[in-house]
Scaffold this active site. Sequence first.
Site, PDB file in Angstrom:
ATOM      1  NE  ARG A  11      -2.228  -1.002   3.604  1.00  0.00           N
ATOM      2  CZ  ARG A  11      -2.166  -2.282   3.966  1.00  0.00           C
ATOM      3  NH1 ARG A  11      -1.034  -2.768   4.476  1.00  0.00           N
ATOM      4  NH2 ARG A  11      -3.180  -3.080   3.829  1.00  0.00           N
ATOM      5  CB  THR A  30       6.741  -6.298  -3.077  1.00  0.00           C
ATOM      6  OG1 THR A  30       6.630  -5.315  -2.029  1.00  0.00           O
ATOM      7  CG2 THR A  30       5.363  -6.899  -3.359  1.00  0.00           C
ATOM      8  CE1 TYR A 150       8.568   6.948   9.776  1.00  0.00           C
ATOM      9  CE2 TYR A 150       9.061   9.294   9.697  1.00  0.00           C
ATOM     10  CZ  TYR A 150       8.710   8.125   9.062  1.00  0.00           C
ATOM     11  OH  TYR A 150       8.490   8.130   7.696  1.00  0.00           O
ATOM     12  CE  LYS A 154      11.317   6.112   7.400  1.00  0.00           C
ATOM     13  NZ  LYS A 154      11.326   5.097   6.324  1.00  0.00           N
TER      14      LYS A 154
END
Length: 242
Positions: A11, A30, A150, A154
């Site tokens: 998604r 995937t 988060y 990253k």
Amino acid sequence: MRHVIVTGGSRGLGLGLVEGLLAEGYWVSTCSRRPSDELQHLHGPRLFWQAADMTDGDSVIRFVEAAATWGVEGGATLWGLVNNAGIAREGILATFPDAETAAVIQTNLVGAIQTARTVLRHLLRQGGAGRIVNISSIIGLRGYTGLAAYSASKAGLDGLTRALAREVGRRGITVNSVAPGYLDTEMSGTLSAEQRRQIVRRTPLGRLGTAADVEPVVRFLLSDAAAFITGQTLVVDGGITG
């Protein structure tokens, strides 16, 4: 007949990447925890999917090995990896649960490292040459209140990009990051209406981004045209961090 592995392709941005790469003629593998209806509609001879949990290293390895075998059997050469799988958990760090921190770091960073390591072993056995693209975020570059874990995950991906580019460059393998801005995807669903309006107001192009804005940049980095670009983070954010 080039084969690219994309993690988290069920998604959002991942699905957009899978669609774009298939349209470009790539063979694509995937994974996700479960298939989505949208991904199932893309079924075809050049698409492979297997369930994988990025918090489970063995699950990640099983997926990559199965994907690599599928590609070889189809006559496609493993060419690249797009480390896209990721989760966001929001909360002030002082009260943020340890379990949530572990899930974010394991999924976004450790899982990406494990995937890259397994894919690299295949690329090196083939004699080198290939592409790795890590999907980081402008949150890792600038930070955002309530997204400390988060942001750290990253930022870690960008560090991985720079170090790995030095490790494997002489083998003809490039490693780069793409740092999207705020995208109108499922992951931004936790933003309130006012937060979305503020982001749009601060963005010079006056809107949230989409998967279609990011996919061509990833596709470029996977291409021969990007053969002399490595160790870089390309920002795709509508100018909000400019």
